[in-house]
Design an enzyme around this catalytic site. Structure first.
Site, PDB file in Angstrom:
ATOM      1  N   CYS A 120       0.858  -1.176   0.000  1.00 10.59           N
ATOM      2  CA  CYS A 120       0.000   0.000   0.000  1.00 10.59           C
ATOM      3  C   CYS A 120       0.898   1.229   0.000  1.00 10.59           C
ATOM      4  O   CYS A 120       2.092   1.137   0.272  1.00 10.59           O
ATOM      5  CB  CYS A 120      -0.915   0.003   1.228  1.00 10.59           C
ATOM      6  SG  CYS A 120      -2.284   1.183   1.065  1.00 10.59           S
ATOM      7  N   CYS A 122      -0.181   4.224   1.678  1.00 11.75           N
ATOM      8  CA  CYS A 122      -0.609   5.198   2.692  1.00 11.75           C
ATOM      9  C   CYS A 122       0.455   5.501   3.747  1.00 11.75           C
ATOM     10  O   CYS A 122       0.534   6.621   4.243  1.00 11.75           O
ATOM     11  CB  CYS A 122      -1.925   4.784   3.344  1.00 11.75           C
ATOM     12  SG  CYS A 122      -1.839   3.221   4.219  1.00 11.75           S
ATOM     13  N   LYS A 195     -12.372  -4.942   1.710  1.00  6.59           N
ATOM     14  CA  LYS A 195     -11.864  -4.113   2.803  1.00  6.59           C
ATOM     15  C   LYS A 195     -12.814  -2.943   3.018  1.00  6.59           C
ATOM     16  O   LYS A 195     -13.009  -2.110   2.131  1.00  6.59           O
ATOM     17  CB  LYS A 195     -10.468  -3.619   2.453  1.00  6.59           C
ATOM     18  CG  LYS A 195      -9.875  -2.703   3.505  1.00  6.59           C
ATOM     19  CD  LYS A 195      -8.432  -2.379   3.215  1.00  6.59           C
ATOM     20  CE  LYS A 195      -7.870  -1.408   4.231  1.00  6.59           C
ATOM     21  NZ  LYS A 195      -6.480  -1.073   3.949  1.00  6.59           N
ATOM     22  N   ARG A 205      -3.474   3.042  12.468  1.00  2.00           N
ATOM     23  CA  ARG A 205      -2.972   4.266  11.827  1.00  2.00           C
ATOM     24  C   ARG A 205      -1.987   4.979  12.738  1.00  2.00           C
ATOM     25  O   ARG A 205      -1.086   5.662  12.253  1.00  2.00           O
ATOM     26  CB  ARG A 205      -4.140   5.152  11.394  1.00  2.00           C
ATOM     27  CG  ARG A 205      -4.888   4.495  10.240  1.00  2.00           C
ATOM     28  CD  ARG A 205      -6.071   5.287   9.747  1.00  2.00           C
ATOM     29  NE  ARG A 205      -6.832   4.481   8.786  1.00  2.00           N
ATOM     30  CZ  ARG A 205      -8.034   4.776   8.349  1.00  2.00           C
ATOM     31  NH1 ARG A 205      -8.634   5.876   8.778  1.00  2.00           N
ATOM     32  NH2 ARG A 205      -8.650   3.986   7.488  1.00  2.00           N
ATOM     33  N   ARG A 217     -11.140   7.581   3.715  1.00  2.00           N
ATOM     34  CA  ARG A 217     -10.887   6.563   2.707  1.00  2.00           C
ATOM     35  C   ARG A 217     -12.175   6.034   2.063  1.00  2.00           C
ATOM     36  O   ARG A 217     -12.186   4.975   1.460  1.00  2.00           O
ATOM     37  CB  ARG A 217     -10.115   5.403   3.314  1.00  2.00           C
ATOM     38  CG  ARG A 217      -8.802   5.758   3.986  1.00  2.00           C
ATOM     39  CD  ARG A 217      -7.794   4.627   3.847  1.00  2.00           C
ATOM     40  NE  ARG A 217      -6.749   4.630   4.849  1.00  2.00           N
ATOM     41  CZ  ARG A 217      -5.734   5.505   4.901  1.00  2.00           C
ATOM     42  NH1 ARG A 217      -5.651   6.477   4.021  1.00  2.00           N
ATOM     43  NH2 ARG A 217      -4.818   5.393   5.850  1.00  2.00           N
ATOM     44  N   GLU A 233     -16.543  -7.589  -5.471  1.00  2.00           N
ATOM     45  CA  GLU A 233     -15.140  -7.236  -5.236  1.00  2.00           C
ATOM     46  C   GLU A 233     -14.255  -8.485  -5.282  1.00  2.00           C
ATOM     47  O   GLU A 233     -13.177  -8.483  -5.884  1.00  2.00           O
ATOM     48  CB  GLU A 233     -14.977  -6.560  -3.866  1.00  2.00           C
ATOM     49  CG  GLU A 233     -15.269  -5.074  -3.843  1.00  2.00           C
ATOM     50  CD  GLU A 233     -14.140  -4.240  -4.444  1.00  2.00           C
ATOM     51  OE1 GLU A 233     -13.148  -4.810  -4.915  1.00  2.00           O
ATOM     52  OE2 GLU A 233     -14.272  -3.001  -4.454  1.00  2.00           O
ATOM     53  N   LYS A 248     -11.880  -7.780   5.673  1.00  2.00           N
ATOM     54  CA  LYS A 248     -11.307  -6.935   6.721  1.00  2.00           C
ATOM     55  C   LYS A 248     -12.233  -5.771   7.015  1.00  2.00           C
ATOM     56  O   LYS A 248     -12.683  -5.128   6.071  1.00  2.00           O
ATOM     57  CB  LYS A 248      -9.958  -6.429   6.213  1.00  2.00           C
ATOM     58  CG  LYS A 248      -9.259  -5.480   7.129  1.00  2.00           C
ATOM     59  CD  LYS A 248      -7.963  -5.061   6.528  1.00  2.00           C
ATOM     60  CE  LYS A 248      -7.406  -3.942   7.371  1.00  2.00           C
ATOM     61  NZ  LYS A 248      -6.572  -3.069   6.629  1.00  2.00           N
ATOM     62  N   TYR A 313      -3.127  -9.722  15.840  1.00  2.00           N
ATOM     63  CA  TYR A 313      -2.066  -9.203  16.701  1.00  2.00           C
ATOM     64  C   TYR A 313      -1.860 -10.099  17.919  1.00  2.00           C
ATOM     65  O   TYR A 313      -0.908  -9.924  18.667  1.00  2.00           O
ATOM     66  CB  TYR A 313      -2.397  -7.766  17.122  1.00  2.00           C
ATOM     67  CG  TYR A 313      -2.483  -6.855  15.911  1.00  2.00           C
ATOM     68  CD1 TYR A 313      -1.323  -6.368  15.318  1.00  2.00           C
ATOM     69  CD2 TYR A 313      -3.708  -6.548  15.321  1.00  2.00           C
ATOM     70  CE1 TYR A 313      -1.390  -5.580  14.178  1.00  2.00           C
ATOM     71  CE2 TYR A 313      -3.785  -5.763  14.183  1.00  2.00           C
ATOM     72  CZ  TYR A 313      -2.620  -5.286  13.612  1.00  2.00           C
ATOM     73  OH  TYR A 313      -2.683  -4.527  12.478  1.00  2.00           O
TER      74      TYR A 313
HETATM   75  C1  PBG Z   1      -3.130   0.074   4.773  1.00  2.00           C
HETATM   76  C2  PBG Z   1      -3.697  -0.822   5.803  1.00  2.00           C
HETATM   77  C3  PBG Z   1      -4.544  -0.512   6.885  1.00  2.00           C
HETATM   78  C4  PBG Z   1      -4.674  -1.680   7.628  1.00  2.00           C
HETATM   79  C5  PBG Z   1      -3.953  -2.660   6.967  1.00  2.00           C
HETATM   80  N1  PBG Z   1      -3.379  -2.116   5.835  1.00  2.00           N
HETATM   81  C6  PBG Z   1      -5.130   0.769   7.334  1.00  2.00           C
HETATM   82  C7  PBG Z   1      -6.054   1.539   6.535  1.00  2.00           C
HETATM   83  O1  PBG Z   1      -6.559   1.125   5.508  1.00  2.00           O
HETATM   84  O2  PBG Z   1      -6.267   2.676   6.960  1.00  2.00           O
HETATM   85  C8  PBG Z   1      -5.439  -1.805   8.903  1.00  2.00           C
HETATM   86  C9  PBG Z   1      -4.997  -2.888   9.820  1.00  2.00           C
HETATM   87  C10 PBG Z   1      -5.504  -2.798  11.209  1.00  2.00           C
HETATM   88  O3  PBG Z   1      -6.302  -1.923  11.586  1.00  2.00           O
HETATM   89  O4  PBG Z   1      -5.091  -3.646  11.996  1.00  2.00           O
HETATM   90  N2  PBG Z   1      -3.973   0.496   3.789  1.00  2.00           N
END
Ligand code: PBG
Length: 324
Positions: A120, A122, A195, A205, A217, A233, A248, A313
C-alpha cells in the site's frame, strides 16, 4: 428426536467428549502475525493503543519473528514505517526501503518463516492516502504502477507473498502482470479484496503513522452497509489473479466471511484488525474481561464463519496457548 429421548447434554459431559465432537478447531497454522518495521537499531517503540505491540527496527523484528517461529507460527505480514514520506510514496518501492530491509534481515536469520508484505502507499505518502493525489482526488489508474512497483520490489527483496491493501480497482491484475513479466509467477497474491472503510483501523494508523491528512478513505474502501458488493469485489480480484481473498475487519463482518465461503472456491483470510485487538486489551486492562479466553472465542468465531487464515495481533499469545 426430542427430550427425554434426546439429551443434548450427553455429549457435553466431559472435556474428552466435547473435544471429540468439536466442529471447528484453531491451529497456529492458520495465524498470521502483523509486524511494524522502522529504521534504526535496537528500536522497540511501544504502540500506545496496541499493548504488546511495537515499532521494531530490523534487529528486533528478527527477534520477534524467531519468537513467533518458536511458538509454531508459520507466517508474518510486514508493514513499513519509513523515515521520509512524499507525494509519490517513493520509499515504498525503494530497494533500500524499510520493508525491503526487514525482509532481507528475516530471510537471513529465520528462513523458515513465510514473509507476506502489505502492499500500500498510505504509510509512505505525505498526504496519507493509499494512492497518488490528482486535484484533491485519489487517482486510481495513476496509482496502479506504483503499487505494482512496490509489490515487485518486495518480491525482489525476498517476500514470499504480497498483499495489496490499497483498494484501487485493477491493482491485483497490474501486480500479477508485473510479477509474471519479471519471473515471479510463483509468488501468490493475497488480496485485501473486501476491505471496509472502518473505524476499527484507528489504532493501526497510529502504529503505521498512516492516517489520511485530509478527507477519509470512503472513496476507495467499501461501505460497511454492503454485502452483495463484497461478492463482486472478490470476483473481480479472482478474475485478476488473486490467490487468497481477504475480508477486513473480521468481527463486524462475520456474515461477509460466511457469504464468501459459500460463493468462492479460494482460501479466505480474515483480518482481526487493530481496533478489535485494542478493545479487547482495554477490557483486560480494566479487569473486566479475560482477554485470553475472549481472543480464543473471537478467533474461533472467525474460523467458524469460514476463514481459513486469520491475521491477528494476538498470534503469538494464541499459538502459545494452542501448542502448549
Ligand atoms: C493500509 C492498511 C490498513 C490496515 C492494513 N493495511 C489501514 C487503513 O486502511 O487505513 C489496517 C490494519 C488494522 O487496523 O489492523 N492500507
Amino acid at each position: 428426536m426430542l427430550f427425554p429421548d434426546f439429551r443434548a447434554r450427553r455429549l457435553r459431559a466431559t472435556e474428552n467428549l466435547r473435544k471429540m465432537i468439536r466442529e471447528t478447531k484453531l491451529s497456529s497454522d492458520d495465524l498470521i502475525l502483523p509486524l511494524f518495521a522502522v529504521e534504526g537499531k535496537s528500536v522497540k517503540k511501544p504502540i500506545e493503543s496496541m499493548p504488546g505491540h511495537f515499532q521494531l527496527s530490523c534487529d528486533n523484528i528478527v527477534k520477534t519473528v524467531k519468537q513467533a517461529h518458536n511458538t509454531g507460527i508459520l507466517a508474518v505480514i510486514l508493514f513499513g514505517v519509513p523515515d521520509k514520506k512524499d507525494p509519490l510514496a517513493t520509499r515504498a518501492y525503494a530497494h533500500d526501503g524499510i520493508v525491503q530491509k526487514a525482509i532481507k534481515a528475516i530471510k537471513d536469520n529465520v528462513p523458515e518463516i513465510t514473509i507476506i508484505t502489505d502492499v500500500c502507499l498510505c504509510g509512505y505518502t505525505d498526504h496519507g492516502h493509499c494512492g497518488v493525489i490528482d486535484k484533491g482526488i485519489v487517482d486510481n489508474d495513476a496509482s496502479l504502477d506504483l503499487l505494482a512497483r512496490t509489490a515487485l520490489s518486495h518480491t525482489k527483496a525476498g517476500a514470499d507473498m504480497v498483499a495489496p491493501s490499497d483498494m484501487m480497482d485493477g491493482r491485483v491484475g497490474e501486480i500479477r502482470q508485473t510479477l509474471d513479466e519479471e519471473g515471479f509467477s510463483n509468488i501468490p497474491i493475497m488480496s485485501y479484496a473486501v476491505k471496509y472503510s472502518s473505524a476499527f483501523y484507528g489504532p493501526f494508523r497510529q502504529a503505521a503513522e498512516s492516517a489520511p491528512q485530509f478527507g477519509d478513505r470512503k472513496t476507495y474502501q467499501m461501505d460497511p452497509a454492503n454485502a452483495i458488493e463484497a461478492i463482486r469485489e472478490a470476483a473481480m480480484d479472482i478474475e485478476e489473479g488473486a490467490d487468497i481473498i481477504m475480508v477486513k475487519p473480521a468481527l463486524s463482518y462475520l456474515d461477509i466471511i460466511y457469504r464468501l465461503k459459500e460463493e468462492i472456491d479460494l482460501p479466505i483470510a480474515a483480518y482481526n484488525v487493530s481496533g478489535e485487538y485494542s478493545i479487547m486489551k482495554a477490557g483486560e486492562m480494566m479487569g473486566w474481561v479475560d482477554a485470553n479466553e475472549i481472543i480464543m472465542e473471537v478467533l474461533l468465531s472467525i474460523k467458524r464463519a469460514g476463514a481459513d487464515l486469520i491475521l491477528t495481533y494476538s498470534a503469538i499469545d494464541v499459538a502459545r496457548q494452542l501448542n502448549n
